[in-house]
Design a protein around this motif. Structure first.
Motif, PDB file in Angstrom:
ATOM      1  N   ARG A  80       0.829  -1.208   0.000  1.00  0.00           N
ATOM      2  CA  ARG A  80       0.000   0.000   0.000  1.00  0.00           C
ATOM      3  C   ARG A  80       0.867   1.263   0.000  1.00  0.00           C
ATOM      4  O   ARG A  80       0.601   2.222  -0.736  1.00  0.00           O
ATOM      5  CB  ARG A  80      -0.926  -0.009   1.217  1.00  0.00           C
ATOM      6  N   TYR A  81       1.933   1.244   0.795  1.00  0.00           N
ATOM      7  CA  TYR A  81       2.817   2.420   0.887  1.00  0.00           C
ATOM      8  C   TYR A  81       3.489   2.712  -0.459  1.00  0.00           C
ATOM      9  O   TYR A  81       3.479   3.841  -0.950  1.00  0.00           O
ATOM     10  CB  TYR A  81       3.869   2.177   1.968  1.00  0.00           C
ATOM     11  N   LEU A  82       4.065   1.689  -1.075  1.00  0.00           N
ATOM     12  CA  LEU A  82       4.777   1.896  -2.339  1.00  0.00           C
ATOM     13  C   LEU A  82       3.822   2.251  -3.467  1.00  0.00           C
ATOM     14  O   LEU A  82       4.180   3.026  -4.361  1.00  0.00           O
ATOM     15  CB  LEU A  82       5.570   0.639  -2.696  1.00  0.00           C
ATOM     16  N   SER A  83       2.614   1.724  -3.450  1.00  0.00           N
ATOM     17  CA  SER A  83       1.654   2.034  -4.512  1.00  0.00           C
ATOM     18  C   SER A  83       1.262   3.502  -4.494  1.00  0.00           C
ATOM     19  O   SER A  83       0.915   4.073  -5.534  1.00  0.00           O
ATOM     20  CB  SER A  83       0.401   1.167  -4.375  1.00  0.00           C
ATOM     21  N   GLU A  84       1.334   4.141  -3.318  1.00  0.00           N
ATOM     22  CA  GLU A  84       1.014   5.564  -3.216  1.00  0.00           C
ATOM     23  C   GLU A  84       2.255   6.430  -3.442  1.00  0.00           C
ATOM     24  O   GLU A  84       2.209   7.414  -4.178  1.00  0.00           O
ATOM     25  CB  GLU A  84       0.411   5.866  -1.834  1.00  0.00           C
ATOM     26  N   GLU A  85       3.372   6.065  -2.799  1.00  0.00           N
ATOM     27  CA  GLU A  85       4.578   6.886  -2.886  1.00  0.00           C
ATOM     28  C   GLU A  85       5.167   6.902  -4.298  1.00  0.00           C
ATOM     29  O   GLU A  85       5.673   7.926  -4.757  1.00  0.00           O
ATOM     30  CB  GLU A  85       5.636   6.370  -1.901  1.00  0.00           C
ATOM     31  N   LEU A  86       5.144   5.773  -4.972  1.00  0.00           N
ATOM     32  CA  LEU A  86       5.756   5.667  -6.296  1.00  0.00           C
ATOM     33  C   LEU A  86       4.711   5.528  -7.399  1.00  0.00           C
ATOM     34  O   LEU A  86       5.010   5.017  -8.483  1.00  0.00           O
ATOM     35  CB  LEU A  86       6.706   4.466  -6.339  1.00  0.00           C
ATOM     36  N   ARG A  87       3.515   6.013  -7.146  1.00  0.00           N
ATOM     37  CA  ARG A  87       2.409   5.828  -8.089  1.00  0.00           C
ATOM     38  C   ARG A  87       2.774   6.251  -9.506  1.00  0.00           C
ATOM     39  O   ARG A  87       2.644   5.481 -10.460  1.00  0.00           O
ATOM     40  CB  ARG A  87       1.196   6.626  -7.596  1.00  0.00           C
ATOM     41  N   GLU A  88       3.239   7.481  -9.663  1.00  0.00           N
ATOM     42  CA  GLU A  88       3.504   8.002 -10.991  1.00  0.00           C
ATOM     43  C   GLU A  88       4.771   7.405 -11.601  1.00  0.00           C
ATOM     44  O   GLU A  88       4.847   7.198 -12.809  1.00  0.00           O
ATOM     45  CB  GLU A  88       3.615   9.533 -10.942  1.00  0.00           C
ATOM     46  N   ARG A  89       5.767   7.116 -10.781  1.00  0.00           N
ATOM     47  CA  ARG A  89       6.998   6.525 -11.318  1.00  0.00           C
ATOM     48  C   ARG A  89       6.724   5.126 -11.869  1.00  0.00           C
ATOM     49  O   ARG A  89       7.289   4.727 -12.894  1.00  0.00           O
ATOM     50  CB  ARG A  89       8.073   6.469 -10.240  1.00  0.00           C
ATOM     51  N   ILE A  90       5.894   4.369 -11.196  1.00  0.00           N
ATOM     52  CA  ILE A  90       5.563   3.029 -11.690  1.00  0.00           C
ATOM     53  C   ILE A  90       4.815   3.132 -13.009  1.00  0.00           C
ATOM     54  O   ILE A  90       5.084   2.404 -13.964  1.00  0.00           O
ATOM     55  CB  ILE A  90       4.731   2.264 -10.645  1.00  0.00           C
ATOM     56  N   ARG A  91       3.872   4.065 -13.073  1.00  0.00           N
ATOM     57  CA  ARG A  91       3.085   4.227 -14.292  1.00  0.00           C
ATOM     58  C   ARG A  91       3.957   4.675 -15.458  1.00  0.00           C
ATOM     59  O   ARG A  91       3.812   4.200 -16.582  1.00  0.00           O
ATOM     60  CB  ARG A  91       1.964   5.241 -14.059  1.00  0.00           C
ATOM     61  N   ARG A  92       4.870   5.606 -15.216  1.00  0.00           N
ATOM     62  CA  ARG A  92       5.704   6.137 -16.299  1.00  0.00           C
ATOM     63  C   ARG A  92       6.733   5.125 -16.791  1.00  0.00           C
ATOM     64  O   ARG A  92       6.982   5.001 -17.986  1.00  0.00           O
ATOM     65  CB  ARG A  92       6.427   7.400 -15.832  1.00  0.00           C
ATOM     66  N   SER A  93       7.346   4.420 -15.873  1.00  0.00           N
ATOM     67  CA  SER A  93       8.443   3.526 -16.247  1.00  0.00           C
ATOM     68  C   SER A  93       7.954   2.154 -16.690  1.00  0.00           C
ATOM     69  O   SER A  93       8.660   1.448 -17.415  1.00  0.00           O
ATOM     70  CB  SER A  93       9.403   3.356 -15.065  1.00  0.00           C
ATOM     71  N   GLY A  94       6.762   1.770 -16.238  1.00  0.00           N
ATOM     72  CA  GLY A  94       6.287   0.426 -16.544  1.00  0.00           C
ATOM     73  C   GLY A  94       7.008  -0.639 -15.744  1.00  0.00           C
ATOM     74  O   GLY A  94       6.948  -1.835 -16.077  1.00  0.00           O
ATOM     75  N   ALA A  95       7.697  -0.232 -14.672  1.00  0.00           N
ATOM     76  CA  ALA A  95       8.443  -1.190 -13.853  1.00  0.00           C
ATOM     77  C   ALA A  95       7.494  -2.134 -13.117  1.00  0.00           C
ATOM     78  O   ALA A  95       6.360  -1.784 -12.802  1.00  0.00           O
ATOM     79  CB  ALA A  95       9.314  -0.443 -12.840  1.00  0.00           C
ATOM     80  N   THR A  96       7.970  -3.319 -12.865  1.00  0.00           N
ATOM     81  CA  THR A  96       7.225  -4.306 -12.086  1.00  0.00           C
ATOM     82  C   THR A  96       7.895  -4.465 -10.725  1.00  0.00           C
ATOM     83  O   THR A  96       9.088  -4.772 -10.651  1.00  0.00           O
ATOM     84  CB  THR A  96       7.185  -5.660 -12.801  1.00  0.00           C
ATOM     85  N   ILE A  97       7.146  -4.234  -9.669  1.00  0.00           N
ATOM     86  CA  ILE A  97       7.669  -4.369  -8.305  1.00  0.00           C
ATOM     87  C   ILE A  97       6.910  -5.490  -7.610  1.00  0.00           C
ATOM     88  O   ILE A  97       5.675  -5.459  -7.519  1.00  0.00           O
ATOM     89  CB  ILE A  97       7.517  -3.061  -7.511  1.00  0.00           C
ATOM     90  N   THR A  98       7.638  -6.492  -7.146  1.00  0.00           N
ATOM     91  CA  THR A  98       7.023  -7.652  -6.514  1.00  0.00           C
ATOM     92  C   THR A  98       7.548  -7.786  -5.092  1.00  0.00           C
ATOM     93  O   THR A  98       8.761  -7.671  -4.854  1.00  0.00           O
ATOM     94  CB  THR A  98       7.336  -8.937  -7.302  1.00  0.00           C
ATOM     95  N   LEU A  99       6.649  -8.017  -4.166  1.00  0.00           N
ATOM     96  CA  LEU A  99       7.018  -8.239  -2.763  1.00  0.00           C
ATOM     97  C   LEU A  99       6.842  -9.721  -2.451  1.00  0.00           C
ATOM     98  O   LEU A  99       5.759 -10.278  -2.638  1.00  0.00           O
ATOM     99  CB  LEU A  99       6.125  -7.404  -1.833  1.00  0.00           C
ATOM    100  N   GLU A 100       7.903 -10.324  -1.953  1.00  0.00           N
ATOM    101  CA  GLU A 100       7.849 -11.734  -1.578  1.00  0.00           C
ATOM    102  C   GLU A 100       8.007 -11.843  -0.064  1.00  0.00           C
ATOM    103  O   GLU A 100       9.075 -11.569   0.482  1.00  0.00           O
ATOM    104  CB  GLU A 100       8.955 -12.519  -2.286  1.00  0.00           C
ATOM    105  N   ASP A 101       6.936 -12.231   0.598  1.00  0.00           N
ATOM    106  CA  ASP A 101       6.948 -12.390   2.050  1.00  0.00           C
ATOM    107  C   ASP A 101       7.199 -13.862   2.357  1.00  0.00           C
ATOM    108  O   ASP A 101       6.358 -14.720   2.065  1.00  0.00           O
ATOM    109  CB  ASP A 101       5.598 -11.938   2.628  1.00  0.00           C
ATOM    110  N   ARG A 102       8.356 -14.158   2.946  1.00  0.00           N
ATOM    111  CA  ARG A 102       8.734 -15.551   3.170  1.00  0.00           C
ATOM    112  C   ARG A 102       8.321 -16.064   4.546  1.00  0.00           C
ATOM    113  O   ARG A 102       8.575 -17.223   4.880  1.00  0.00           O
ATOM    114  CB  ARG A 102      10.249 -15.696   2.998  1.00  0.00           C
TER     115      ARG A 102
END
Length: 252
Positions: A80-102
């Protein structure tokens, strides 16, 4: 590329998570280097990394994680935090960010740009600023939903080149008035000429670029006030019709 940090806050911010930071960095086909930092110390150690990496990139590991941080750093909260803080950067770059909770139960979550749920305000497009780049605006009339104790008040956030630098514009003294202070607006304003105060992402230096930004938003405030007034009248009329139907049903 395009989503790296730029303010230098996170490098020392590891203190709040754990006691030691280990960072392995490799650029292109060059050698990899290892940097180690300890919380509470101004010194750091930098040397060639003797291991191997699959290619260019950075690996960051935080050791001796504080117990309090372990409890709070859940995959859902980070998502939730990263989706708000990096909202526009993710949209512009098309980067994929995955969180793996082990930790049990194991889960993998993808970070997607936060989505505003209100009704878009089509009257507001790019906002022209005198002698500076325009402000990219994405504003919405916030939905009137049942409030919960954990729900944050709808707000208009400020971004600089895709990174959120202020969660609520009404926190700034120049915007501590309607329409920004109410719960009627939500969305984002991205202005590339914000000059941030040192070592922070939530303070602005009141230079000429900032004053030009303030003046540009002053010009659209009457449009937003009229739009919110129409929305309030429509909701009042809808509520009145619902009340009439309930009374008719009761008398029937």
């Amino acid at each position: 590329t395009g989503v790296q940090g730029e303010f230098g806050i996170g490098l020392l911010g590891f203190w709040s998570i754990g006691r030691e930071l280990e960072m392995i960095s490799q650029a292109g086909d060059g050698p990899a280097y290892l940097m180690t930092m300890r919380s509470g110390s101004r010194a750091y150690d930098r040397r060639r990394y003797l291991g191997t990496r699959p290619g260019s990139g950075v690996d960051v590991t935080i050791h001796e994680v504080h117990r309090e941080a372990q409890i709070r750093l859940t995959a859902e909260k980070l998502q939730r935090y990263l989706s708000e803080e990096l909202r526009e950067r993710i949209r512009r770059s098309g980067a994929t960010i995955t969180l793996e909770d082990r930790l049990p139960p194991r889960k993998t979550l993808e970070v997607k740009p936060a989505v505003f749920k209100g009704e878009p305000i089509a009257e507001i497009g790019p906002i022209l600023v005198d002698d500076h780049p325009p402000v990219r605006a994405e504003l919405y009339v916030a939905l009137k939903e049942a409030e919960s104790p954990e729900a944050e008040r709808p707000a208009v956030g400020l971004y600089r080149l895709g990174t959120r630098v202020c969660r609520d514009i009404s926190d700034l003294p120049e915007f501590a008035h309607e329409p920004w202070t109410g719960a009627g607006l939500e969305g984002m304003l991205d202005y590339p000429d914000f000059r941030l105060a040192p070592a922070t992402r939530e303070g602005f230096i009141p230079d000429g670029a900032y004053h030009a930004f303030v003046e540009a938003l002053r010009r659209i405030e009457p449009v937003l006030m009229d739009r919110l007034q129409l929305e309030e009248e429509a909701r009042s009329e809808s509520a009145s019709r619902s009340l009439v139907k309930e009374l008719q049903s009761a008398f029937t």
